[in-house]
Design a protein around this motif. Sequence first.
Motif, PDB file in Angstrom:
ATOM      1  N   TRP A 103       0.835  -1.204   0.000  1.00  0.00           N
ATOM      2  CA  TRP A 103       0.000   0.000   0.000  1.00  0.00           C
ATOM      3  C   TRP A 103       0.874   1.259   0.000  1.00  0.00           C
ATOM      4  O   TRP A 103       0.593   2.234  -0.693  1.00  0.00           O
ATOM      5  CB  TRP A 103      -0.922  -0.058   1.227  1.00  0.00           C
ATOM      6  N   LEU A 104       1.974   1.220   0.764  1.00  0.00           N
ATOM      7  CA  LEU A 104       2.897   2.367   0.795  1.00  0.00           C
ATOM      8  C   LEU A 104       3.450   2.646  -0.598  1.00  0.00           C
ATOM      9  O   LEU A 104       3.590   3.794  -1.013  1.00  0.00           O
ATOM     10  CB  LEU A 104       4.055   2.085   1.766  1.00  0.00           C
ATOM     11  N   ARG A 105       3.723   1.584  -1.346  1.00  0.00           N
ATOM     12  CA  ARG A 105       4.226   1.779  -2.711  1.00  0.00           C
ATOM     13  C   ARG A 105       3.173   2.422  -3.589  1.00  0.00           C
ATOM     14  O   ARG A 105       3.476   3.258  -4.440  1.00  0.00           O
ATOM     15  CB  ARG A 105       4.682   0.445  -3.314  1.00  0.00           C
ATOM     16  N   ARG A 106       1.935   2.058  -3.380  1.00  0.00           N
ATOM     17  CA  ARG A 106       0.870   2.689  -4.173  1.00  0.00           C
ATOM     18  C   ARG A 106       0.750   4.177  -3.841  1.00  0.00           C
ATOM     19  O   ARG A 106       0.514   5.001  -4.714  1.00  0.00           O
ATOM     20  CB  ARG A 106      -0.464   1.976  -3.928  1.00  0.00           C
ATOM     21  N   VAL A 107       0.920   4.497  -2.572  1.00  0.00           N
ATOM     22  CA  VAL A 107       0.863   5.914  -2.180  1.00  0.00           C
ATOM     23  C   VAL A 107       1.987   6.682  -2.884  1.00  0.00           C
ATOM     24  O   VAL A 107       1.775   7.749  -3.463  1.00  0.00           O
ATOM     25  CB  VAL A 107       0.968   6.075  -0.646  1.00  0.00           C
TER      26      VAL A 107
END
Length: 514
Positions: free
Chosen positions: A429-433
């Motif tokens: 999810w952090l990578r998507r952010v």
Amino acid sequence: MIAASRKGGIRKILIANRGEIAVRIIRTCRELGIATVAVYSDADRPALHVRMADEAYRIGPAPARESYLCGDRIIDVARKTSADAIHPGYGFLSENAAFAASCADAGLVFIGPPPAAMEAMGIKTRARERMAAAQVPVVPGSPGPVADEAEALRFAREIGFPVMLKAAAGGGGKGMRRVDRESDFQAAFGTARSETKSAFGDDRVYLEKYLDEPRHVEIQLFADGHGHTLWLGERECSVQRRHQKVIEETPSPVVDAEMRRRMGEVAVRAAQAVSYVGAGTVEFLVDARRNFYFLEMNTRLQVEHPITEWCTGLDLVRWQIDVANGGALPWTQEDVRPRGHAIEARVYAEDPARNYLPSPGRIQQLRVPSGPWVRDDGGVYCGFTVPMHYDPMISKLSVWAPDRAQAIERLRRALGEYLVRGITTNVRWLRRVLDHADFRSGRYDTDFLARRADELATVPDPALEETALLAAAAHAFARDEERARQLAAHRTPDSPAWKLAGRRSALSRGSWHR
Ligand code: ADP
């Protein structure tokens, strides 16, 4: 920048904390030749900070109020182990002025500001009053806690909706409620009051104007006991979920040199108004027109301090210890010249697909990112069971690069190397952010994550496919080796059932997340 620290003084430090911050403090102590004492609850008996410290003592059962919040027990351990000082980390007792005073009474150095400075900044409404008196701009709102709903509504009408109801004793993003229109006010006021009462045992509420497109930008400060107060640049912390920071970067995409200098000077004024000593952070809200307003001061080391360390080259824990030892900061403001760009992402044991439900449990496999300009401040290891009793942050991954674009790519790369098996994390999810256009452009505010929640939840992650492919390739390699071994032993294992089993196990590895 040569340290002019006093010799002698602190030789043994008790760390009144756990997890990554306890580990981080132990590391600096070791470099300085200072002995360390860890304390732990029953849930943390096998924790990393316990393993890394020179000595470790049990202080009680798992719940924090029966262990990490028991100041008396902690001071008792410090006395028995002949520690000279206590480092409180962040959270727990770090902003508790009574604890700091008890340390002094017991002849221990509290590595933090004087209790009076903590007290002045501890209650938000009191801090706002002090700051307004010191010509520090504060967010428009009620001057203090409101007496009742009628008074609150009067202020809300005066400053104009939307408004923010906040807990006077607040912290950690709790007890805060945005109210967009007058018709919602009555219900919101009632809820804010009862939430505040249950979270802080104090139901005093005050009001602030809800700023337009707000950004959270904070200034790192350092003051010694010899009259020097310096600012060490800003941190942009607007990537927040439920008013809690998730990704931080420095410099801020909206702050230029002139604004930075003005914010720095105001922050220094704020600290001097309360005779501050040590590391501290003045938090500001910045509105759409880049006006900035004092929000609060955190009188301790911040979670996100590594990005300031990356860009300034300073070890903030080391300087905390030095200043607590009576040392003087050996630089002038002109000596502090932050370089490049740093970003930090908080890695949580939580499941973004299930409303960020904490995911405690045993870590079965762990590969931590590394490589050039990558730092992982972790508090766990493979085989450790993340306890359900505390904040589920398991590490902070930070990177440095000469500019923002390269820093984003580096953090993306580093997140891609993370491999955690056994518990669910927010790494993908952090990578998507990081990949989101709003983050990339630098034009984001504190509503960014809430506004884009759906997009961030549904974008497919190529990293997962990549992991599955890598797992399949690794399996094929292992299978070839096995076949060669068996052929050498004159056996023929290549039956369809064997192939199928192999494929199944390759697929099951696709669930490893990175
Ligand atoms: P806490 O101490 O509980 O963390 P803060 O006062 O530091 O609370 O606020 C946390 C976050 O809440 C801020 O970073 C910001 O995102 C949001 N916030 C707080 N006050 C306001 C306000 N007046 N207008 C807009 N956002 C706000």
